[in-house]
Design a protein around this motif. Sequence first.
Motif, mmCIF file in Angstrom:
data_model
loop_
_atom_site.group_PDB
_atom_site.id
_atom_site.type_symbol
_atom_site.label_atom_id
_atom_site.label_comp_id
_atom_site.label_asym_id
_atom_site.label_seq_id
_atom_site.Cartn_x
_atom_site.Cartn_y
_atom_site.Cartn_z
ATOM 1 N N LEU A 26 28.908 -16.108 10.130
ATOM 2 C CA LEU A 26 30.092 -15.404 9.650
ATOM 3 C C LEU A 26 30.045 -15.253 8.129
ATOM 4 N N LYS A 27 29.564 -16.290 7.433
ATOM 5 C CA LYS A 27 29.461 -16.211 5.977
ATOM 6 C C LYS A 27 28.503 -15.098 5.562
ATOM 7 N N THR A 28 27.397 -14.961 6.292
ATOM 8 C CA THR A 28 26.453 -13.882 6.001
ATOM 9 C C THR A 28 27.097 -12.519 6.229
ATOM 10 N N GLN A 29 27.829 -12.411 7.342
ATOM 11 C CA GLN A 29 28.516 -11.145 7.641
ATOM 12 C C GLN A 29 29.499 -10.789 6.537
ATOM 13 N N VAL A 30 30.296 -11.754 6.105
ATOM 14 C CA VAL A 30 31.296 -11.497 5.064
ATOM 15 C C VAL A 30 30.620 -11.041 3.779
ATOM 16 N N SER A 31 29.508 -11.669 3.427
ATOM 17 C CA SER A 31 28.789 -11.272 2.212
ATOM 18 C C SER A 31 28.312 -9.832 2.310
ATOM 19 N N TYR A 32 27.754 -9.469 3.467
ATOM 20 C CA TYR A 32 27.308 -8.091 3.666
ATOM 21 C C TYR A 32 28.484 -7.118 3.572
ATOM 22 N N PHE A 33 29.603 -7.490 4.202
ATOM 23 C CA PHE A 33 30.771 -6.613 4.179
ATOM 24 C C PHE A 33 31.276 -6.422 2.746
ATOM 25 N N GLU A 34 31.366 -7.525 2.007
ATOM 26 C CA GLU A 34 31.957 -7.460 0.674
ATOM 27 C C GLU A 34 31.096 -6.691 -0.325
ATOM 28 N N ASN A 35 29.771 -6.752 -0.157
ATOM 29 C CA ASN A 35 28.931 -6.018 -1.105
ATOM 30 C C ASN A 35 28.559 -4.621 -0.621
ATOM 31 N N GLY A 36 29.152 -4.228 0.524
ATOM 32 C CA GLY A 36 28.963 -2.875 1.010
ATOM 33 C C GLY A 36 27.638 -2.626 1.701
ATOM 34 N N ARG A 37 26.896 -3.674 2.006
ATOM 35 C CA ARG A 37 25.593 -3.495 2.648
ATOM 36 C C ARG A 37 25.707 -3.271 4.150
ATOM 37 N N ARG A 38 26.867 -3.556 4.692
ATOM 38 C CA ARG A 38 27.068 -3.359 6.137
ATOM 39 C C ARG A 38 28.484 -2.856 6.358
ATOM 40 N N SER A 39 28.636 -1.854 7.224
ATOM 41 C CA SER A 39 29.978 -1.333 7.508
ATOM 42 C C SER A 39 30.753 -2.341 8.352
ATOM 43 N N VAL A 40 32.057 -2.337 8.183
ATOM 44 C CA VAL A 40 32.931 -3.281 8.880
ATOM 45 C C VAL A 40 33.394 -2.647 10.187
ATOM 46 N N GLY A 41 33.012 -3.255 11.306
ATOM 47 C CA GLY A 41 33.376 -2.708 12.608
ATOM 48 C C GLY A 41 34.846 -2.912 12.921
#
Length: 400
Positions: free
Chosen positions: A40-55
């Motif tokens: 979850l921490k990895t997901q949040v980091s990706y979401f916050e830096n815009g590297r992954r779209s938030v489903g």
Amino acid sequence: MKTKLQAARVGRGWTQSQLIDELETAARRLRRDLPGRDSLKTQVSYFENGRRSVGPEYQLLFREVYQATNADLGFPDESPSLSSALEVPALSAVPAVQVLPNPANPAVIAYLQSVFVQHCIAEPVVGPRFLVPPVQAQMPLIEQLCQTARSSLRGDALRVGARYAEFLGWLHQDSGNVQAAMHWTARALDYAHELDDRVLSSYIQQRRSNIATEAGQPGHGLGLARAALSGGRDLPFSVRAVALRQLANAHALLGEEAECHAALDQARTAAEQGAGEQSDLAGYCTVAYIDMEAANCDVRLRRPTEAVDVFRASLARWPDGQERDRGLLQARLASANAILGDVEGAYTAAQGALSTAQTTGSARILEELYRVEGHLAPWQKLVEVAEFKRTLHSLRGVPE
């Protein structure tokens, strides 16, 4: 540059670990599954830096945690596409042989306005079951009207569109279709924004808050209620009162008793100031209405003693022609009685609510009755409780 999602966390002074704690709490409340903390921490980091779209699932959790809208967090509009939410096809899907005539003329607008009044009169009597089909069937005509109207007709067309879309959202909410309810209410807000009508926009925002809160997302509902109140003292008293009432509902479901009662006190004051105010949006929001909503908040906060007296007094003077809301009030009385251990009182009130739920198709009554069932669990072996449970489940087709 910070994304809006990262800015929301930083603005609250949270570490990512604290955010994850909040996400896990919200997931338990909303009955959603999350991966382990490291993932979850990895997901949040990706979401916050815009590297992954938030489903969509994570969007829901972030809205709940931050008590914010999708726009606040940099997400796209949360409303589903028209084709995924509705039984009636979009205009682009209507076959060529069914192309609608150009409706942009005063006679069509006048017709729709008069029919809308009749729908509103019928709704509390018959409930959503018999009104969703005819109102839904009118929406292609109304949407084409909003697309084609120009000049002096455009404002009237958009206002008709906003009122019908908000009303259809309400009907879907009462039917238990949260997705369609939020879709149409968001569409209504689009029309209100195009009109640049801050009062109508505020009213529709509190409706969106109500949908989110009743769907078990009180944090998101709280953010939407605050957005509804952003017009401040420019709002009519009745619209301000109904938005404050919704703010109180969200606080109650979050267990925030002091904040809930503070909002209710402000709502009563606004309702008193708005007595006699001419409003076709929130004229129903009287002091008596706020008192009933306050009683329901007390039930949510599990302090139902005074609520029982308020509900009984309201039922004693309930007006004719408001059958669906009578049923909802009976269900709320049943909840209050059940929490207090008054099994007979809960059963008696629930019987009337069950009958109304059956005739109107109101999912909101059924949801309240399912809460009653939970409150009555310690007495489930009693004959009347078993009978209530059996009848309730039969309305939803739930096997014993």
